[in-house]
Structure formats: structure tokens, C-alpha cells
Motif scaffolding. Sequence first.
Motif, PDB file in Angstrom:
ATOM      1  N   SER A  90     -23.780  12.999  37.220  1.00  0.00           N
ATOM      2  CA  SER A  90     -22.791  12.015  36.795  1.00  0.00           C
ATOM      3  C   SER A  90     -21.716  12.709  35.973  1.00  0.00           C
ATOM      4  CB  SER A  90     -23.448  10.895  35.973  1.00  0.00           C
ATOM      5  OG  SER A  90     -23.936  11.420  34.749  1.00  0.00           O
ATOM      6  N   ALA A  91     -20.563  12.020  35.800  1.00  0.00           N
ATOM      7  CA  ALA A  91     -19.465  12.615  35.038  1.00  0.00           C
ATOM      8  C   ALA A  91     -18.566  11.521  34.486  1.00  0.00           C
ATOM      9  CB  ALA A  91     -18.659  13.563  35.921  1.00  0.00           C
ATOM     10  N   HIS A  92     -17.918  11.824  33.350  1.00  0.00           N
ATOM     11  CA  HIS A  92     -16.925  10.914  32.785  1.00  0.00           C
ATOM     12  C   HIS A  92     -15.863  11.737  32.060  1.00  0.00           C
ATOM     13  CE1 HIS A  92     -15.252   7.208  31.173  1.00  0.00           C
ATOM     14  NE2 HIS A  92     -14.989   7.926  30.088  1.00  0.00           N
ATOM     15  N   HIS A  93     -14.594  11.424  32.307  1.00  0.00           N
ATOM     16  CA  HIS A  93     -13.479  12.097  31.664  1.00  0.00           C
ATOM     17  C   HIS A  93     -12.524  11.025  31.146  1.00  0.00           C
ATOM     18  CE1 HIS A  93     -14.156  16.274  33.355  1.00  0.00           C
ATOM     19  NE2 HIS A  93     -15.004  15.535  34.053  1.00  0.00           N
ATOM     20  N   SER A  94     -12.155  11.075  29.870  1.00  0.00           N
ATOM     21  CA  SER A  94     -11.192  10.138  29.310  1.00  0.00           C
ATOM     22  C   SER A  94     -10.649  10.681  27.997  1.00  0.00           C
ATOM     23  CB  SER A  94     -11.831   8.761  29.071  1.00  0.00           C
ATOM     24  OG  SER A  94     -12.826   8.825  28.078  1.00  0.00           O
ATOM     25  N   ALA A  95      -9.351  10.509  27.765  1.00  0.00           N
ATOM     26  CA  ALA A  95      -8.699  10.863  26.508  1.00  0.00           C
ATOM     27  C   ALA A  95      -9.003  12.292  26.066  1.00  0.00           C
ATOM     28  CB  ALA A  95      -9.111   9.874  25.415  1.00  0.00           C
ATOM     29  N   GLY A  96      -9.039  13.197  27.013  1.00  0.00           N
ATOM     30  CA  GLY A  96      -9.299  14.590  26.685  1.00  0.00           C
ATOM     31  C   GLY A  96     -10.750  14.939  26.467  1.00  0.00           C
TER      32      GLY A  96
END
Length: 248
Positions: free
Chosen positions: A56-62
Motif C-alpha cells: 500500500s502507499a499514500h502521498h500527500s502534502a510532501g
Amino acid sequence: MSVPYETAAYEPHDSPETPEEHLARLLGRALNSFELPDETIRRLDCALAHDGSLHSAHHSAGLHRETYRHTWLLADGSALTLWELVHNTAPGSEPHHEVYVDEEELRAATLRLPLPPDTPDFELPVTVQLSPVPAPRHAYAAENSADHARRLLRRAENTDRPGADTAALLATASGHQITQAFGRPCRAGRAGLGFSLYEHAFLLRDGEEVSLWEVEHTATPDGRHMCEVYASEDAAREAMERRASQLS
């Protein structure tokens, strides 16, 4: 010491790393590897093959967070999985690596990360998932398996027995199991003839399974015991039928 984010990504399934090298690199970059149970490390010492995938992965606001699943096939036929968490939420924004033995520990560690409060747990913008390592069909004994294969082929008397390529392949065997095969009987032929069929299954170091089929019988002109070995069950059963019909 953390690994740069560009090199922290999942290595493909066909990586030339051995299972031992893959484990050493994973533990070397994980900040909490010392917390893993000793028994887990001992079991991984006998790994035959490994597989890894992005879970799984999550990218947000740097900020980013990825989880990876690392699975090893062990010599006893079982599989063992470690979960790797990679994130840059610590001060300095350097990637940090952590490793856990089960998904519950991984989930708890993920919830502790200072990600935005509206970050959905395990909601994936991108998912990459490989097929799991298949479980072996047999329960293998890791006891001189390569030597067992050598002796089996040496005592085979049939001219169409498996040849040098098979012998070289089985020289890498790390486990084996012998089972008697029943099912379709051959014709009895002459009274007193005896036939037995055995499967000799071998587990290779790369996780591949190879079987040889041994026919033991007394369908010989003088009634002596004879051993024949074939690469498939069908070939072995056809040989049994042929031997029985020759002396019927």
C-alpha cells in the motif's frame, strides 16, 4: 541509517539477490530490526526463495508512506512474511524504515504516523501486488536429499530413465518426500507378479518442485526384483502395463 527514498522502492521479483542477502539488506535498513523475535530470524536462516511487493502507499502534502510485503519460502514448505513500513514523517524528512512480523503491528505503527487526520487508512491511489509464493504440495524432509536423488537414479535399470540433466538439477535438492502411489492398477499378468509405484518428490533451492516416479516389480524372466525410474507418473504406469503384458 536510512536508505534514500529512490533506492527504498521494491526490487523486482527477479532480483539476483539470494534470500539471505535480501533479508540482510531489509534488516540493515530497518531502525527496529533488533525487536524481531530470535525465532523469526532462525526460521529465515533456512529460506529457499523470496518474493516482495508493494502492499500500500499514500502521498500527500510532501509526506509519503509505503508498506511492503516480504515473503520467504522455507525449507519445511511453509512461508514467512515480514512487513516493511517506509515513511518520511520524522524530523528532517529523511525516509525511515521499520519492519514488523504481522499486519496488526504494521497497522498500529501506521496509525502512529503524523499524517493528516483525514488520511484514510490503507486507501491506495496506486496498488501493485504480486502473486504470493505458492505453497509446496509436499511436506519435505531436509535429510541428504541430493544424495537420495543420486542413489535413486543409480539403481534404476531402465534405459529410458531420466538422464544427466535431471541428475544435475536434483543435485541442488534441499528436501524430499517419498509416498506410495495408488489409484489405477496395472493388469496382473502372470500370477505372483508384484508392482509398487512410488513418487519421490524433491524441493529445489529456488522453490521448484520436481518428482521422479519409481516402479518396483518382479516382472522379470527369473522373477528377480527390479527398479525402474521415470520422469512422469503416466510414463511409470505405462511401463508397469508393458512389463505385465510381456509376461502374461
